[in-house]
Design a protein around this motif. Structure first.
Motif, PDB file in Angstrom:
ATOM      1  N   SER A  32       0.835  -1.200   0.000  1.00  0.00           N
ATOM      2  CA  SER A  32       0.000   0.000   0.000  1.00  0.00           C
ATOM      3  C   SER A  32       0.871   1.252   0.000  1.00  0.00           C
ATOM      4  N   MET A  34       1.524   5.087  -0.615  1.00  0.00           N
ATOM      5  CA  MET A  34       0.624   6.214  -0.404  1.00  0.00           C
ATOM      6  C   MET A  34       1.211   7.459  -1.026  1.00  0.00           C
ATOM      7  N   SER A  50       5.047  10.733  -3.190  1.00  0.00           N
ATOM      8  CA  SER A  50       4.587   9.384  -2.866  1.00  0.00           C
ATOM      9  C   SER A  50       5.642   8.682  -2.033  1.00  0.00           C
ATOM     10  N   ALA A  97      -3.779   9.735  -0.831  1.00  0.00           N
ATOM     11  CA  ALA A  97      -4.238   8.612  -1.640  1.00  0.00           C
ATOM     12  C   ALA A  97      -3.440   7.367  -1.278  1.00  0.00           C
ATOM     13  N   LYS A  99      -2.685   3.131  -2.517  1.00  0.00           N
ATOM     14  CA  LYS A  99      -2.894   2.023  -3.443  1.00  0.00           C
ATOM     15  C   LYS A  99      -3.569   0.885  -2.675  1.00  0.00           C
ATOM     16  N   TYR A 113      -4.253   4.724  -7.635  1.00  0.00           N
ATOM     17  CA  TYR A 113      -4.637   4.821  -6.231  1.00  0.00           C
ATOM     18  C   TYR A 113      -6.135   4.569  -6.089  1.00  0.00           C
ATOM     19  N   TRP A 116      -9.012   7.437  -1.577  1.00  0.00           N
ATOM     20  CA  TRP A 116      -8.723   8.867  -1.488  1.00  0.00           C
ATOM     21  C   TRP A 116      -9.380   9.450  -0.246  1.00  0.00           C
TER      22      TRP A 116
END
Length: 126
Positions: A32, A34, A50, A97, A99, A113, A116
Motif C-alpha cells: 500500500s 501512499m 509518494s 491517496a 494504493k 490509487y 482517497w
C-alpha cells in the motif's frame, strides 16, 4: 473499507511551513504505497509526493523537490507531508491517496490509487 483522513491544512504566509498528516484504516497492508496530490482552483489535480509501503522509496514532483518531505509515521498507516518554504502557488486542496491493490500505474498516476481522502485546504498568502 478503506478510509483516509487528512489533517493539518490551514492558512499560512509565504515562507511558512505546514505538516499534513493522513491516517489510513482498512488498507491491505504490504504494497500500500501512499501519496499526496493537490488541486488548485481551475487547475488539474497534480502529483506532489509518494512513499512506498516500507518508507524507503519516495518520489516528488519538481515543485515539491527540496521543499517537501513525505514520511511514514511510527505506524505505517500514517503518512506525513512536511511542507517548508511555502509559496502562494502551493495553495490547493491536498488529498491523501493509497494504493489498494496491484497496479501497473506509476507512482504519480492518480489512476493507480484506489482510496482517497476528503482533502485538506492549504492556503498560502503572499
Amino acid at each position: 473499507q478503506v478510509q483516509l483522513i487528512e489533517s493539518g491544512g490551514g492558512l499560512v504566509r509565504a515562507g511558512d511551513s505546514l505538516r499534513l498528516s493522513c491516517a489510513a484504516s482498512g488498507l491491505p497492508g504490504s504494497g500500500s504505497a501512499m501519496a499526496w496530490f493537490r488541486r488548485a482552483p481551475g487547475k488539474e489535480r497534480e502529483f506532489v509526493a509518494s512513499i512506498s509501503w516500507s518508507g524507503d522509496i519516495a518520489h516528488y514532483s519538481e515543485s515539491a523537490e527540496g521543499r517537501f518531505t513525505i514520511s511514514r509515521g511510527i505506524s505505517r498507516y500514517t503518512v506525513h507531508l512536511q511542507m517548508n518554504n511555502l509559496t502562494p502557488e502551493d495553495s490547493a486542496v491536498y488529498y491523501c491517496a493509497a494504493k489498494t491493490g496491484p497496479t501497473i500505474a506509476v507512482y504519480n498516476d492518480p489512476r493507480g490509487y484506489g482510496a482517497w481522502g476528503q482533502g485538506t485546504q492549504v492556503t498560502v498568502s503572499s
